[in-house]
Design a protein around this motif. Structure first.
Motif, PDB file in Angstrom:
ATOM      1  N   GLY A 108       1.626  -7.064   4.452  1.00  0.00           N
ATOM      2  CA  GLY A 108       1.960  -6.279   5.759  1.00  0.00           C
ATOM      3  C   GLY A 108       0.829  -5.599   6.225  1.00  0.00           C
ATOM      4  O   GLY A 108      -0.377  -6.242   6.367  1.00  0.00           O
ATOM      5  N   ASP A 109       0.857  -4.233   6.440  1.00  0.00           N
ATOM      6  CA  ASP A 109      -0.206  -3.532   7.171  1.00  0.00           C
ATOM      7  C   ASP A 109      -1.178  -2.695   6.167  1.00  0.00           C
ATOM      8  O   ASP A 109      -1.548  -1.608   6.569  1.00  0.00           O
ATOM      9  N   ALA A 110      -1.052  -3.084   4.820  1.00  0.00           N
ATOM     10  CA  ALA A 110      -1.891  -2.442   3.915  1.00  0.00           C
ATOM     11  C   ALA A 110      -3.343  -2.053   4.456  1.00  0.00           C
ATOM     12  O   ALA A 110      -3.783  -0.867   4.025  1.00  0.00           O
ATOM     13  N   GLN A 131      -7.609   1.582   6.043  1.00  0.00           N
ATOM     14  CA  GLN A 131      -8.798   1.988   7.042  1.00  0.00           C
ATOM     15  C   GLN A 131      -8.304   3.349   7.744  1.00  0.00           C
ATOM     16  O   GLN A 131      -9.162   4.111   8.028  1.00  0.00           O
ATOM     17  N   ASN A 132      -7.171   3.618   8.011  1.00  0.00           N
ATOM     18  CA  ASN A 132      -6.619   4.709   8.730  1.00  0.00           C
ATOM     19  C   ASN A 132      -6.474   5.950   7.805  1.00  0.00           C
ATOM     20  O   ASN A 132      -6.320   7.053   8.614  1.00  0.00           O
ATOM     21  N   SER A 133      -6.728   5.842   6.686  1.00  0.00           N
ATOM     22  CA  SER A 133      -6.282   6.987   5.720  1.00  0.00           C
ATOM     23  C   SER A 133      -7.456   7.933   5.772  1.00  0.00           C
ATOM     24  O   SER A 133      -8.555   7.704   5.448  1.00  0.00           O
ATOM     25  N   LYS A 134      -7.298   9.192   6.267  1.00  0.00           N
ATOM     26  CA  LYS A 134      -8.081  10.254   6.029  1.00  0.00           C
ATOM     27  C   LYS A 134      -8.435  10.794   4.705  1.00  0.00           C
ATOM     28  O   LYS A 134      -9.329  11.283   4.524  1.00  0.00           O
ATOM     29  N   GLY A 164       0.740  -1.144  -0.044  1.00  0.00           N
ATOM     30  CA  GLY A 164      -0.107  -0.003  -0.205  1.00  0.00           C
ATOM     31  C   GLY A 164       1.005   1.212  -0.026  1.00  0.00           C
ATOM     32  O   GLY A 164       0.401   2.393   0.050  1.00  0.00           O
ATOM     33  N   SER A 165       2.022   1.082  -0.101  1.00  0.00           N
ATOM     34  CA  SER A 165       3.062   2.317  -0.126  1.00  0.00           C
ATOM     35  C   SER A 165       2.818   3.212  -1.122  1.00  0.00           C
ATOM     36  O   SER A 165       2.798   4.383  -0.963  1.00  0.00           O
ATOM     37  N   SER A 166       2.659   2.495  -2.352  1.00  0.00           N
ATOM     38  CA  SER A 166       2.599   3.293  -3.696  1.00  0.00           C
ATOM     39  C   SER A 166       1.363   4.187  -3.459  1.00  0.00           C
ATOM     40  O   SER A 166       1.464   5.465  -3.816  1.00  0.00           O
ATOM     41  N   LEU A 167       0.345   3.522  -3.363  1.00  0.00           N
ATOM     42  CA  LEU A 167      -1.140   4.196  -3.126  1.00  0.00           C
ATOM     43  C   LEU A 167      -0.908   5.268  -2.059  1.00  0.00           C
ATOM     44  O   LEU A 167      -1.401   6.445  -2.513  1.00  0.00           O
ATOM     45  N   MET A 168      -0.651   5.047  -0.890  1.00  0.00           N
ATOM     46  CA  MET A 168      -0.517   5.935   0.330  1.00  0.00           C
ATOM     47  C   MET A 168       0.023   7.062   0.082  1.00  0.00           C
ATOM     48  O   MET A 168      -0.421   8.428   0.282  1.00  0.00           O
ATOM     49  N   LYS A 187     -15.654  -5.601   8.200  1.00  0.00           N
ATOM     50  CA  LYS A 187     -14.368  -4.847   9.085  1.00  0.00           C
ATOM     51  C   LYS A 187     -13.580  -4.092   8.222  1.00  0.00           C
ATOM     52  O   LYS A 187     -12.708  -3.538   8.709  1.00  0.00           O
ATOM     53  N   ASN A 188     -13.763  -4.044   6.997  1.00  0.00           N
ATOM     54  CA  ASN A 188     -12.789  -3.060   5.961  1.00  0.00           C
ATOM     55  C   ASN A 188     -13.888  -2.282   5.318  1.00  0.00           C
ATOM     56  O   ASN A 188     -13.988  -2.559   4.012  1.00  0.00           O
ATOM     57  N   PRO A 189     -14.447  -1.529   5.694  1.00  0.00           N
ATOM     58  CA  PRO A 189     -15.770  -0.802   5.001  1.00  0.00           C
ATOM     59  C   PRO A 189     -15.161   0.181   3.782  1.00  0.00           C
ATOM     60  O   PRO A 189     -15.797   0.550   3.099  1.00  0.00           O
TER      61      PRO A 189
END
Ligand code: R5P
Length: 312
Positions: free
Chosen positions: A253-255, A260-263, A224-228, A281-283
């Motif tokens: 990993g923690d993708a 979920q935590n990304s605002k 998820g690094s590229s995306l975030m 659990k992953n809306p």
């Protein structure tokens, strides 16, 4: 349809069942388990003699187990006198090592192609390969599908105005351009530097994203690094709502936690080429099924009809 037989390993049995539902046939039962020391044990229960067999198996996590299951299933059906064996690999793993860009590195995408062919596959059906030239690593026919129609239908329903499609790296421009054309949207490109397999850095963004709704399209989301990184930069540059559309949810990993935590991220749309985590659990993860696409392709392969006309 009586001559088609669909078999699955343990990678994504739900998708295989959905494909069967679309085709109106039953899954051919197969035991795919383990001997006590871990070796893979396979027994195809239904008769496949003379049948057009499709083995549905993404080579997703656990990659090596799923890959070996695929090879052993191919071997089993060949020895059971199947007429033709198609390896249906919605997500083709080991694809990221597709060229010798440093000394002493393998080309795993080619090695995997060799092994699938040696095991006895007659053809391959896959979707959104990491690099489309991987088709050429096979000396057997490869039908390459795209998730674009499935994903674009979803975004067309949203009736966005001022939409820009963003490619998260230079390698994804062709794919992003196709999405932009289908969604009548603008195009922007992230110039990304990869520091390691887990870490990327956004260098520049080419194109206008201020006050635009944005959909980032990528073939894979792994860490998820590229995306975030890209999403944060898009937001800094004034993008309005930021969505992501991804063909294959590797989600290592923690993708998922990052998503979920990304605002800044509104939603990520991912196909079910790889089984996805519990949506409750992953809306922020929206799953789109590619079972109708795969079923249509299987039907067309069986009937010797064109596949390309589904896309071009
Ligand atoms: C890179 O070339 C791919 O298209 C994806 O952008 C990449 O594999 C995603 O990896 P991660 O989620 O770990 O940044």
């Amino acid at each position: 349809m009586s001559e088609i037989s669909i078999i699955t390993g343990n990678a994504n049995p739900k998708l295989a069942t959905e494909i069967c539902d679309q085709l109106g046939i039953n899954l051919t039962e197969a035991l795919v388990s383990r001997f006590s020391e871990g070796e893979i044990r396979v027994k195809v229960e239904g008769n496949v003699r003379g049948k057009d067999v499709f083995i549905v198996q993404s080579t997703c996590r656990p990659v090596n187990d799923n890959f070996m299951e695929l090879l052993i299933l191919i071997d089993a059906v060949k020895r059971a006198s199947a007429r033709r064996v198609t390896a249906v690999i919605p997500y083709y793993g080991y694809a990221r090592q597709d060229r010798k860009d440093q000394p002493r590195v393998p080309i795993t995408a080619k090695l995997v192609a060799n092994l699938i062919t040696s095991a006895g596959a007659s053809r391959v059906l896959t979707m959104d390969l990491h690099a489309s030239q991987i088709q050429g690593f096979f000396d057997i026919p490869v039908d390459h599908l795209y998730a674009i129609n499935t994903i674009c239908e979803y975004f067309l329903d949203k009736q966005f105005k001022d939409l820009v499609i963003v490619s998260p790296d230079v390698g994804g421009i062709r794919m992003a351009r196709a999405y932009a054309r289908k969604l009548s949207a603008g195009l922007a490109i992230v110039d990304k530097r990869r520091d390691s397999p887990e870490k990327t850095e956004v260098m520049h963004i080419l194109g206008e994203v201020k006050d635009k709704n944005v959909v980032l399209v990528d073939d894979i989301i792994a860490t998820g690094s590229s995306l975030m990184e890209a999403i944060e930069e898009l937001k800094r540059r004034g993008a309005r709502d930021v969505y992501a559309a991804v063909s294959h949810g590797v989600l290592s990993g923690d993708a998922l936690v990052k998503i979920q935590n990304s605002k800044s991220l509104k939603e990520v749309v991912i196909t079910n080429s790889i089984p996805l985590p519990d949506p409750e659990k992953n809306p922020k993860v929206q799953t789109l099924s590619i079972a109708p696409l795969l079923a249509e392709a299987i039907k067309r392969i069986h009937d010797e009809k064109s596949i390309s006309c589904l896309f071009f």
